[in-house]
Design a protein around this motif. Structure first.
Motif, PDB file in Angstrom:
ATOM      1  N   ALA A   1       0.694  -1.108   0.144  1.00 13.39           N
ATOM      2  CA  ALA A   1      -0.088  -0.244   0.103  1.00 13.39           C
ATOM      3  C   ALA A   1       0.858   1.361  -0.020  1.00 13.39           C
ATOM      4  N   VAL A   2       0.542   2.280  -0.786  1.00  9.74           N
ATOM      5  CA  VAL A   2       1.419   3.622  -0.870  1.00  9.74           C
ATOM      6  C   VAL A   2       0.417   4.545  -0.612  1.00  9.74           C
ATOM      7  N   TYR A   3       1.022   5.450   0.480  1.00  9.63           N
ATOM      8  CA  TYR A   3       0.432   6.548   1.052  1.00  9.63           C
ATOM      9  C   TYR A   3       1.033   7.742   0.835  1.00  9.63           C
ATOM     10  N   PRO A   4       0.200   8.730   0.647  1.00 12.72           N
ATOM     11  CA  PRO A   4       0.996  10.174   0.234  1.00 12.72           C
ATOM     12  C   PRO A   4       1.158  10.572   2.023  1.00 12.72           C
ATOM     13  N   SER A   5       2.317  11.239   1.916  1.00  7.73           N
ATOM     14  CA  SER A   5       2.740  11.573   3.198  1.00  7.73           C
ATOM     15  C   SER A   5       3.105  13.122   3.272  1.00  7.73           C
ATOM     16  N   ALA A   6       3.139  13.685   1.992  1.00  9.43           N
ATOM     17  CA  ALA A   6       3.463  15.324   2.112  1.00  9.43           C
ATOM     18  C   ALA A   6       2.756  15.685   0.895  1.00  9.43           C
ATOM     19  N   ALA A   7       2.128  16.799   0.810  1.00 13.11           N
ATOM     20  CA  ALA A   7       1.788  17.575  -0.559  1.00 13.11           C
ATOM     21  C   ALA A   7       2.000  19.122  -0.385  1.00 13.11           C
TER      22      ALA A   7
ATOM     23  N   TYR B   1      -4.554  -4.235   4.459  1.00 14.70           N
ATOM     24  CA  TYR B   1      -4.622  -5.512   4.030  1.00 14.70           C
ATOM     25  C   TYR B   1      -5.593  -6.640   4.051  1.00 14.70           C
ATOM     26  N   GLU B   2      -5.847  -6.606   5.526  1.00 18.87           N
ATOM     27  CA  GLU B   2      -6.947  -7.835   5.859  1.00 18.87           C
ATOM     28  C   GLU B   2      -8.487  -7.385   5.216  1.00 18.87           C
ATOM     29  N   VAL B   3      -8.538  -6.026   5.172  1.00 18.51           N
ATOM     30  CA  VAL B   3      -9.963  -5.558   4.733  1.00 18.51           C
ATOM     31  C   VAL B   3     -10.019  -6.052   3.091  1.00 18.51           C
ATOM     32  N   LEU B   4      -9.024  -5.582   2.435  1.00 15.92           N
ATOM     33  CA  LEU B   4      -8.998  -5.969   0.839  1.00 15.92           C
ATOM     34  C   LEU B   4      -8.971  -7.456   0.709  1.00 15.92           C
TER      35      LEU B   4
ATOM     36  N   PHE C   1     -27.352  -1.625   5.718  1.00 20.00           N
ATOM     37  CA  PHE C   1     -26.915  -0.094   5.302  1.00 20.00           C
ATOM     38  C   PHE C   1     -25.470  -0.526   4.738  1.00 20.00           C
ATOM     39  N   ARG C   2     -24.944   0.407   3.904  1.00 19.70           N
ATOM     40  CA  ARG C   2     -23.782   0.521   3.534  1.00 19.70           C
ATOM     41  C   ARG C   2     -22.679   0.669   4.751  1.00 19.70           C
ATOM     42  N   ARG C   3     -21.502   0.501   4.580  1.00 19.67           N
ATOM     43  CA  ARG C   3     -20.640   0.581   5.616  1.00 19.67           C
ATOM     44  C   ARG C   3     -19.535   1.808   5.164  1.00 19.67           C
ATOM     45  N   VAL C   4     -18.996   2.501   5.966  1.00 23.23           N
ATOM     46  CA  VAL C   4     -17.747   3.429   5.497  1.00 23.23           C
ATOM     47  C   VAL C   4     -16.705   2.953   6.340  1.00 23.23           C
ATOM     48  N   VAL C   5     -15.659   2.719   5.777  1.00 18.93           N
ATOM     49  CA  VAL C   5     -14.365   2.024   6.575  1.00 18.93           C
ATOM     50  C   VAL C   5     -13.580   3.354   6.364  1.00 18.93           C
ATOM     51  N   VAL C   6     -13.064   3.917   7.835  1.00 16.12           N
ATOM     52  CA  VAL C   6     -12.237   4.824   7.818  1.00 16.12           C
ATOM     53  C   VAL C   6     -10.762   4.362   8.047  1.00 16.12           C
ATOM     54  N   LEU C   7      -9.629   4.672   7.054  1.00 12.80           N
ATOM     55  CA  LEU C   7      -8.383   4.190   7.459  1.00 12.80           C
ATOM     56  C   LEU C   7      -7.572   5.319   7.670  1.00 12.80           C
ATOM     57  N   GLN C   8      -6.475   5.060   8.486  1.00 10.49           N
ATOM     58  CA  GLN C   8      -5.421   6.289   8.800  1.00 10.49           C
ATOM     59  C   GLN C   8      -4.142   5.631   8.970  1.00 10.49           C
ATOM     60  N   ASN C   9      -3.151   5.737   8.175  1.00 13.64           N
ATOM     61  CA  ASN C   9      -1.946   5.227   8.445  1.00 13.64           C
ATOM     62  C   ASN C   9      -1.991   3.553   8.220  1.00 13.64           C
ATOM     63  N   GLY C  10      -2.874   2.971   7.409  1.00 13.42           N
ATOM     64  CA  GLY C  10      -3.317   1.697   6.797  1.00 13.42           C
ATOM     65  C   GLY C  10      -3.908   1.022   8.032  1.00 13.42           C
TER      66      GLY C  10
END
Length: 193
Positions: free
Chosen positions: A55-61, A124-127, A172-181
């Motif tokens: 998984a690739v995350y942006p860390s600065a913009a 990774y587990e969710v995917l 209902f649909r579920r919204v999964v919020v991820l922070q730092n993976g």
């Protein structure tokens, strides 16, 4: 005058000196090889093999330029009897290694359910269990990086991912919020379909 030390008094002194000279970075075992914090990604891949997920995350913009730096998480899933290992790469080197929950058998046919989604799961587990989200979005949020009781010790701006999952007409649909993976929140999307 000769000063004699007994073994009982000398041992704590030796341990204290050893701890002060212990390297700040610790190696960990990957198969028959050792991997060190600071290693190149190619070295880690040679010693540990292909990761199960990256998984690739942006860390600065920068406004007008976009993403200027990224963080990579490599996941290794050794199966249900050992812990999942997550390796974090920053600036082209291994920055951190951590163990997550127990691994699992991929492709076991076990279906994803709304009850499976919970805080603490890795991306990774969710995917692996639920597949790609119905829809995704990313936004930047400010967090107080100070210690509890010491507000204002620093503010960190980091990306937050939201994934939308659907589980059939009766749920209902579920919204999964991820922070730092990692999943930090799961909420119900109460908007009608």
């Amino acid at each position: 005058m000769v000063v004699m030390f007994s073994a009982n008094r000398l041992l704590p002194l030796v341990l204290l000196l050893a701890l002060q000279t212990w390297p700040a970075t610790a190696a960990f075992r990957c198969g028959n090889s050792l991997v060190d914090i600071g290693d190149w990604p190619v070295e880690v891949r040679e010693r540990c093999g292909e990761p199960d997920h990256i998984a690739v995350y942006p860390s600065a913009a920068v406004p007008g330029l976009g993403v200027t730096d990224t963080i990579e998480h490599w996941y290794y899933n050794p199966g249900p009897h050992r812990l999942i290992r997550r390796l974090e790469f920053r600036d082209g080197k291994l920055y951190r290694e951590e163990s997550l929950g127990y691994g699992f058998v991929t492709g076991s046919g076990e279906r994803c359910s709304s009850g499976f989604l919970r805080e603490g799961l890795s991306e990774y587990e969710v995917l692996s269990r639920c597949g790609e989200a119905l829809s995704q979005r990313v936004y930047w949020r400010s967090f107080d990086a100070g210690w509890p009781g010491y507000p204002g010790a620093g503010v960190v701006v980091m990306p937050v991912k939201e994934w939308l999952y659907e589980f059939g007409r009766n749920e209902f649909r579920r919204v999964v919020v991820l922070q730092n993976g990692l999943v930090v929140e799961v909420r119900t999307d109460d908007k009608p379909r």
